[in-house]
Design an enzyme around this catalytic site. Structure first.
Site, PDB file in Angstrom:
ATOM      1  N   HIS A 194       0.840  -1.098  -0.111  1.00 37.75           N
ATOM      2  CA  HIS A 194      -0.064   0.164   0.159  1.00 37.75           C
ATOM      3  C   HIS A 194       0.864   1.320  -0.109  1.00 37.75           C
ATOM      4  O   HIS A 194       0.336   2.401  -0.277  1.00 37.75           O
ATOM      5  CB  HIS A 194      -0.999   0.009   1.185  1.00 37.75           C
ATOM      6  CG  HIS A 194      -0.406  -0.035   2.637  1.00 37.75           C
ATOM      7  ND1 HIS A 194       0.202  -0.949   3.204  1.00 37.75           N
ATOM      8  CD2 HIS A 194      -0.021   1.206   3.262  1.00 37.75           C
ATOM      9  CE1 HIS A 194       0.601  -0.570   4.353  1.00 37.75           C
ATOM     10  NE2 HIS A 194       0.381   0.847   4.574  1.00 37.75           N
ATOM     11  N   HIS A 255       8.086  -2.491   1.340  1.00 38.72           N
ATOM     12  CA  HIS A 255       7.974  -1.002   1.644  1.00 38.72           C
ATOM     13  C   HIS A 255       9.199  -0.197   1.421  1.00 38.72           C
ATOM     14  O   HIS A 255       9.385   0.917   0.428  1.00 38.72           O
ATOM     15  CB  HIS A 255       7.546  -0.521   2.858  1.00 38.72           C
ATOM     16  CG  HIS A 255       6.187  -1.198   3.451  1.00 38.72           C
ATOM     17  ND1 HIS A 255       4.992  -1.160   2.704  1.00 38.72           N
ATOM     18  CD2 HIS A 255       5.729  -1.387   4.651  1.00 38.72           C
ATOM     19  CE1 HIS A 255       4.226  -1.882   3.253  1.00 38.72           C
ATOM     20  NE2 HIS A 255       4.531  -1.963   4.594  1.00 38.72           N
ATOM     21  N   LYS A 350       6.382   8.334  14.691  1.00 40.58           N
ATOM     22  CA  LYS A 350       5.967   7.546  13.500  1.00 40.58           C
ATOM     23  C   LYS A 350       6.665   8.675  12.569  1.00 40.58           C
ATOM     24  O   LYS A 350       6.320   9.838  12.217  1.00 40.58           O
ATOM     25  CB  LYS A 350       4.297   7.633  13.483  1.00 40.58           C
ATOM     26  CG  LYS A 350       3.769   7.007  12.138  1.00 40.58           C
ATOM     27  CD  LYS A 350       2.294   6.820  12.162  1.00 40.58           C
ATOM     28  CE  LYS A 350       1.701   6.490  11.035  1.00 40.58           C
ATOM     29  NZ  LYS A 350       1.833   5.019  10.516  1.00 40.58           N
TER      30      LYS A 350
END
Ligand SMILES: NC(=O)c1ccc[n+]([C@@H]2O[C@H](COP(=O)([O-])OP(=O)(O)OC[C@H]3O[C@@H](n4cnc5c(N)ncnc54)[C@H](OP(=O)(O)O)[C@@H]3O)[C@@H](O)[C@H]2O)c1
Length: 493
Positions: A194, A255, A350
């Site tokens: 994604h 990723h 994050k």
């Protein structure tokens, strides 16, 4: 409202039926159901679209609707009753027994009925949101029941979507791929990572392709090194079972490599999926695999303090929660430029970010000054969505002094962008449109495992004695990770 300039391409999803296997699972609740709802609520869905959700659990209609509504609101959406009703009206639940022919007969009959109701003719997406162990038997049965077919036969289509990571090694991933290929062609298989669906990731390419001032300098002549950071503030979040088997490297490597490719691949001749994939393939083929000796020198693994006390973690577990490494790209554009990567859980923040660090001036009046790296181009992918370019300017005032300044571009600063698709929504639109540009090819998945295999092998080789370092929860990895750029005279940004 901002005007688009010159190039504006829209991928339109086709009217179709969407079948979701594993509809009671984590992925379905966390990502797929919110994305399907989002497509409907944002008017990004095709006009005629129905959803048939399947899983082995017995669910009555009310419980099923509650499950859908809970998934939508847990994802942060606040739907009006009308929006929720519109969505629920499109969805049906079918209890699955993946081994039984009777289930596929019922599925086939119901799909034909829903097609007839929606004026559709066999245009179907099958999203396999089950554990990968179920992929082969599901696709074999779909094929046996003529639910997977060759589009050339009928002007209709059937496509399969699967998620990374599948498999846990080169061998298991290849076996899964071989199994899928027995029932579906490469053109029918949509492999999701994604990260490629993120607006900010696609923006890296747009920026390079449209601004020659950057692309002309996007090479070893100007760039000193590249850094890729994928940090998560969170730890296991109840996924110990999955993580204990996978570890961070298996979970994140896809990723990382996709971010590297989007940053550093040569620009494709067009954004057509075939051109795009061919260029991406050339990029991956230029990355030398690390041998055991290189793994010991330029790969660092670590586990955060307290991991062993997490629920579901085995006593003495050696699963890594942090990874840092250096690699090179052996082509004309990048030869000699190191790529430093770090990824981890519980890193206090994050942050997914790509930094291109330009070389220091080699000529002119400032070449002897210690001014660090004057130009750094940073792409903040998530949660911030910014592009920053730092440069050296004159400090305001009567003296001629230098100072570092940053030009900031907030990618979401325009109001109309609230309706832009999320990563999963983007990828579902593309799958409905038959556009594979942002999906991974079998080659890319295989390369990911080829790259990872020597790393995993060296870690598992007792004789190689590669340490698993520790880092405090909330720190950006162990100090040994800092040594990776430091031994080359550089530092993490
Ligand atoms: N969760 C995520 O965020 C995430 C992220 C990236 C990739 N993935 C990938 O996405 C897929 C699904 O992940 P997930 O986390 O949603 O898995 P999950 O919650 O463990 O399983 C999904 C559903 O599959 C069904 N299921 C369980 N075992 C099965 C079996 N042996 N055969 C057939 N169905 C079975 C269960 O539903 P019923 O018992 O009701 O049928 C379960 O609710 C996996 O391939 C995973 O690697 C997940």
């Amino acid at each position: 409202m901002e005007q688009t300039i010159g190039f504006c391409q829209e991928t339109r999803p086709e009217n179709c039926g969407f079948v979701l296997f594993g509809a009671t699972g984590h992925l379905a609740a966390g990502k797929i159901i919110p994305a399907l709802f989002g497509l409907c609520a944002k008017n990004l869905a095709p006009e005629n679209l129905y959803f048939l959700f399947a899983a082995r659990t017995e669910l009555d209609r009310r419980t099923f609707e509650e499950h859908l509504a809970a998934a939508v609101s847990a994802a942060g959406a606040r739907p009006s009753p009308r929006e929720l009703k519109n969505f629920l009206e499109k969805v049906e639940y079918l209890r699955a027994d993946y081994e039984s022919d009777d289930f596929y007969r019922r599925l086939s009959v119901r799909l034909d009925e829903l097609d007839a109701k929606s004026g559709l003719k066999k245009k179907r997406l099958f999203y396999l949101a089950t554990p990968p162990a179920a992929f082969k038997s599901i696709t074999e049965k779909l094929k046996a029941h003529s639910l997977l077919f060759d589009p050339r036969d009928c002007g209709c289509w059937s496509r399969i979507i699967i998620e990374k990571p599948y498999g846990s090694s080169l061998e298991t991933a290849s076996a899964l791929d071989t199994g899928l290929k027995e029932t579906a062609s490469e053109a029918q298989i949509y492999r999701i990572d994604h990260f490629t669906g993120k607006e900010t990731v696609q923006n890296v390419l747009a920026l390079r392709a449209a601004n020659s001032v950057f692309d002309e300098t996007w090479n070893s002549g100007f760039i000193d090194h590249v850094q890729i950071t994928v940090f998560e503030e969170l730890g296991l979040e109840g996924r110990a079972g999955f993580f204990e088997k996978m570890g961070l490297a298996r979970d994140m490597m896809s990723h990382i490599l996709q971010l590297a490719a989007i940053t550093a691949m040569d620009l494709p001749a067009s954004f057509k999926d075939t051109d795009f994939k061919a260029e991406k393939r050339r990029f991956f083929e230029s990355i030398p695999l690390l041998d055991a000796e290189a793994v010991s020198r330029q790969v660092v693994r670590a586990q955060y303090d307290g991991y062993l006390g997490e629920t579901g973690v085995a006593a003495g577990s050696r699963a890594e929660t942090f990874l840092a490494f250096k690699f090179h790209v052996n082509n004309d554009r990048w030869r000699g430029v190191p790529f430093y990567v770090r990824a981890g859980k519980k890193t206090g923040i994050k942050k997914t970010k790509i930094d291109l660090v330009y070389k220091k001036p080699e000529h002119g009046i400032f070449k002897t000054l210690e001014i660090g790296y004057p130009n750094i181009f940073s792409f903040e992918i998530q949660p911030a969505e910014n592009m920053n370019f730092s440069l050296i300017a004159k400090h305001p005032g009567p003296k001629f002094c230098l100072t570092s300044r940053t030009m900031d571009l907030n990618y979401r600063e325009h109001r109309e962008e609230f309706a832009s698709p999320t990563d999963y929504e983007r990828l579902l639109i593309d799958a409905m449109a038959g556009d594979q540009t942002l999906f991974l090819s079998a080659f890319e998945v295989r390369f990911m495992w080829q790259f990872l295999s020597p790393i995993l092998a060296a870690w598992n080789d007792g004789a190689a004695n590669i340490p698993l370092y520790a880092y405090p929860s909330g720190a950006e990895g162990p100090k040994e990770a800092a040594n990776l750029p430091k031994q080359d005279g550089r530092a993490w940004l």
